[in-house]
Design a protein around this motif. Structure first.
Motif, mmCIF file in Angstrom:
data_model
loop_
_atom_site.group_PDB
_atom_site.id
_atom_site.type_symbol
_atom_site.label_atom_id
_atom_site.label_comp_id
_atom_site.label_asym_id
_atom_site.label_seq_id
_atom_site.Cartn_x
_atom_site.Cartn_y
_atom_site.Cartn_z
ATOM 1 N N HIS A 93 52.578 75.087 21.876
ATOM 2 C CA HIS A 93 52.429 74.424 23.172
ATOM 3 C C HIS A 93 51.127 74.838 23.858
ATOM 4 O O HIS A 93 50.463 74.010 24.487
ATOM 5 C CB HIS A 93 53.621 74.755 24.076
ATOM 6 C CG HIS A 93 54.827 73.901 23.842
ATOM 7 N ND1 HIS A 93 55.590 73.997 22.706
ATOM 8 C CD2 HIS A 93 55.402 72.929 24.602
ATOM 9 C CE1 HIS A 93 56.597 73.138 22.769
ATOM 10 N NE2 HIS A 93 56.494 72.469 23.905
ATOM 11 N N ILE A 94 50.775 76.109 23.763
ATOM 12 C CA ILE A 94 49.525 76.576 24.375
ATOM 13 C C ILE A 94 48.339 75.838 23.774
ATOM 14 O O ILE A 94 47.447 75.361 24.499
ATOM 15 C CB ILE A 94 49.365 78.100 24.191
ATOM 16 C CG1 ILE A 94 50.336 78.848 25.107
ATOM 17 C CG2 ILE A 94 47.926 78.535 24.489
ATOM 18 C CD1 ILE A 94 50.341 80.356 24.906
ATOM 19 N N VAL B 219 55.682 73.821 33.855
ATOM 20 C CA VAL B 219 54.947 72.571 33.663
ATOM 21 C C VAL B 219 55.063 71.701 34.908
ATOM 22 O O VAL B 219 54.061 71.288 35.505
ATOM 23 C CB VAL B 219 55.462 71.805 32.424
ATOM 24 C CG1 VAL B 219 54.729 70.474 32.276
ATOM 25 C CG2 VAL B 219 55.284 72.645 31.165
ATOM 26 N N ILE B 220 56.297 71.431 35.314
ATOM 27 C CA ILE B 220 56.526 70.589 36.492
ATOM 28 C C ILE B 220 56.159 71.349 37.765
ATOM 29 O O ILE B 220 55.495 70.824 38.666
ATOM 30 C CB ILE B 220 57.997 70.129 36.554
ATOM 31 C CG1 ILE B 220 58.394 69.449 35.240
ATOM 32 C CG2 ILE B 220 58.218 69.180 37.727
ATOM 33 C CD1 ILE B 220 59.883 69.201 35.091
ATOM 34 N N GLY B 221 56.587 72.605 37.818
ATOM 35 C CA GLY B 221 56.327 73.409 39.008
ATOM 36 C C GLY B 221 54.862 73.671 39.254
ATOM 37 O O GLY B 221 54.453 73.982 40.379
ATOM 38 N N TRP C 97 46.000 73.272 33.432
ATOM 39 C CA TRP C 97 45.656 74.671 33.162
ATOM 40 C C TRP C 97 46.865 75.593 33.307
ATOM 41 O O TRP C 97 46.974 76.602 32.600
ATOM 42 C CB TRP C 97 44.560 75.102 34.139
ATOM 43 C CG TRP C 97 44.362 76.570 34.301
ATOM 44 C CD1 TRP C 97 43.578 77.392 33.537
ATOM 45 C CD2 TRP C 97 44.949 77.423 35.308
ATOM 46 N NE1 TRP C 97 43.629 78.689 33.990
ATOM 47 C CE2 TRP C 97 44.461 78.734 35.085
ATOM 48 C CE3 TRP C 97 45.816 77.187 36.375
ATOM 49 C CZ2 TRP C 97 44.841 79.803 35.893
ATOM 50 C CZ3 TRP C 97 46.192 78.262 37.181
ATOM 51 C CH2 TRP C 97 45.705 79.549 36.929
ATOM 52 N N THR C 98 47.779 75.264 34.196
ATOM 53 C CA THR C 98 48.888 76.154 34.539
ATOM 54 C C THR C 98 49.777 76.535 33.359
ATOM 55 O O THR C 98 50.081 77.725 33.174
ATOM 56 C CB THR C 98 49.736 75.549 35.678
ATOM 57 O OG1 THR C 98 48.902 75.310 36.810
ATOM 58 C CG2 THR C 98 50.864 76.477 36.077
ATOM 59 N N PRO C 99 50.242 75.579 32.520
ATOM 60 C CA PRO C 99 51.126 75.982 31.411
ATOM 61 C C PRO C 99 50.510 76.975 30.431
ATOM 62 O O PRO C 99 51.126 78.020 30.162
ATOM 63 C CB PRO C 99 51.476 74.640 30.744
ATOM 64 C CG PRO C 99 51.348 73.641 31.840
ATOM 65 C CD PRO C 99 50.171 74.105 32.650
ATOM 66 N N PRO C 100 49.304 76.719 29.871
ATOM 67 C CA PRO C 100 48.779 77.742 28.950
ATOM 68 C C PRO C 100 48.509 79.079 29.625
ATOM 69 O O PRO C 100 48.651 80.138 29.000
ATOM 70 C CB PRO C 100 47.479 77.109 28.413
ATOM 71 C CG PRO C 100 47.148 75.997 29.332
ATOM 72 C CD PRO C 100 48.435 75.529 29.905
ATOM 73 N N HIS C 101 48.140 79.054 30.893
ATOM 74 C CA HIS C 101 47.908 80.287 31.645
ATOM 75 C C HIS C 101 49.182 81.122 31.718
ATOM 76 O O HIS C 101 49.189 82.317 31.380
ATOM 77 C CB HIS C 101 47.417 79.929 33.046
ATOM 78 C CG HIS C 101 47.441 81.065 34.020
ATOM 79 N ND1 HIS C 101 46.570 82.130 33.957
ATOM 80 C CD2 HIS C 101 48.253 81.301 35.099
ATOM 81 C CE1 HIS C 101 46.829 82.968 34.948
ATOM 82 N NE2 HIS C 101 47.847 82.499 35.653
ATOM 83 N N PHE C 102 50.293 80.507 32.124
ATOM 84 C CA PHE C 102 51.538 81.257 32.297
ATOM 85 C C PHE C 102 52.244 81.514 30.974
ATOM 86 O O PHE C 102 52.924 82.540 30.818
ATOM 87 C CB PHE C 102 52.473 80.523 33.266
ATOM 88 C CG PHE C 102 52.182 80.834 34.704
ATOM 89 C CD1 PHE C 102 52.593 82.029 35.275
ATOM 90 C CD2 PHE C 102 51.468 79.944 35.481
ATOM 91 C CE1 PHE C 102 52.315 82.326 36.599
ATOM 92 C CE2 PHE C 102 51.177 80.228 36.813
ATOM 93 C CZ PHE C 102 51.608 81.423 37.369
ATOM 94 N N TRP C 103 52.113 80.611 30.014
ATOM 95 C CA TRP C 103 52.746 80.866 28.713
ATOM 96 C C TRP C 103 52.079 82.018 27.987
ATOM 97 O O TRP C 103 52.739 82.750 27.255
ATOM 98 C CB TRP C 103 52.715 79.596 27.863
ATOM 99 C CG TRP C 103 53.739 78.589 28.285
ATOM 100 C CD1 TRP C 103 54.935 78.830 28.908
ATOM 101 C CD2 TRP C 103 53.671 77.169 28.119
ATOM 102 N NE1 TRP C 103 55.614 77.658 29.139
ATOM 103 C CE2 TRP C 103 54.861 76.615 28.659
ATOM 104 C CE3 TRP C 103 52.722 76.306 27.567
ATOM 105 C CZ2 TRP C 103 55.125 75.248 28.655
ATOM 106 C CZ3 TRP C 103 52.981 74.946 27.555
ATOM 107 C CH2 TRP C 103 54.168 74.423 28.095
#
Length: 312
Positions: free
Chosen positions: A220-221, A149-151, A184-190
């Motif tokens: 979360h996604i 999330v932060i990264g 977009w990054t969190p749902p993509h990587f999760w």
């Protein structure tokens, strides 16, 4: 970083392709594309040679980040199936070589971007490399389930840098493009973590699937996808949007919400039974999602001078 001695492994002679793989070319291609969109979408024209040089050095900076990340993560890359064939764990490139390449390219890209474009662009590139290599890779990744999330901010800076190359300043539009990638990054990587959880378990990386389980990850996604959809569709009303972008955003976010809803409804028995087919499909869609959103922003910017883009 662990004390694994990669020099003890059988080391075939490294090829150009092995060194190029250190730069994470697939990630680099996305960085180049979003930075280019940021540059072209800006309201200030840029000389083609300046634009070419800027995008080149942004690409080099992205490659430098990838090399530093591979140097630091070589120990866990050796454990994870998804990353075992990377140059360092495969024994093709020494960790020290990756570090030297990463540091050299970092300095080169930042200095040259500052000279080719402006100091603010150079500073933002330096901050992005630092954020990805140090804040994310060395600190957050192995510390907290909020790592991605932060990264994710590191991957969200390229369009901002492209915008700054053109304008020499920051603006709401630049931060909107940043926010689009950031959310977009969190749902993509999760989604990836859902069907690759064993890798993160084995490597001891506290991904959300490991620390809170797959059920919480599914929730979360869905939550992040809803917020992302509101942001993405809302951006159509800004100066980087327009009718082309609006149509693309409505279709893509409808599909993305449908996919996130399907993921949320599933339990682990269903997922195991079909080999996480829905999660894998959502992950593939997420790649297309970001590319097409920025493609729509690019189309609006290119067509606007002809009266065909934007809201007139």
């Amino acid at each position: 970083m662990s004390d694994v001695s990669y020099s003890q492994l059988a080391q075939p002679e490294a090829s150009f392709g092995d060194y190029f793989a250190l730069l994470k070319p697939r990630v680099m291609s996305l960085v180049v594309f979003t930075a280019l969109v940021g540059l072209i979408a800006a309201p200030v024209a840029v000389h083609p040679m300046v634009a070419f040089a800027a995008i080149l050095f942004i690409a080099v900076g992205a490659g430098a980040s990838g090399a530093l990340n591979m140097w630091w993560d070589a120990d866990i890359d050796q454990v994870m199936r998804r990353t075992q064939k990377r140059p360092i764990p495969a024994g093709k490139v020494e960790p020290g070589e990756a570090l030297a390449i990463g540091l050299t390219l970092s300095g080169l890209s930042v200095i040259m971007l500052g000279l080719a474009a402006n100091l603010l662009a150079g500073f933002l590139l330096a901050f992005t490399i630092f954020f990805y290599a140090v804040v994310y890779s060395m600190w957050l990744k192995r510390l907290t389930p909020q790592n991605i999330v932060i990264g994710g901010a590191a991957g969200a800076f390229p369009p901002v840098i492209g915008w700054v190359v053109a304008t020499g300043s920051l603006s709401v539009e630049a931060w909107l493009m940043f926010a689009l990638i950031f959310m977009w990054t969190p749902p993509h990587f999760w989604a990836l973590a859902l069907f690759m959880r064993s890798d993160y378990d084995d490597a001891g990386v506290p991904m959300l699937t490991v620390t809170h389980g797959r059920r919480a990850t599914r929730v979360h996604i869905l939550a992040y996808t809803v917020l992302l959809a509101v942001l993405a569709v809302g951006a159509a009303a800004t100066s980087i949007g327009g009718p082309i972008y609006l149509v693309a955003a409505l279709i893509l976010n409808g599909l993305f919400l449908k996919g996130a809803w399907s993921i949320w409804r599933r339990d682990e028995a269903m997922a195991e039974a079909d080999g996480f087919a829905v999660e894998k499909s959502f992950f593939k869609l997420s790649l297309l999602y970001l590319f097409l959103h920025f493609g729509a922003i690019l189309a609006e910017a290119v067509l606007r001078p002809y009266g065909l883009g934007g809201w007139g």
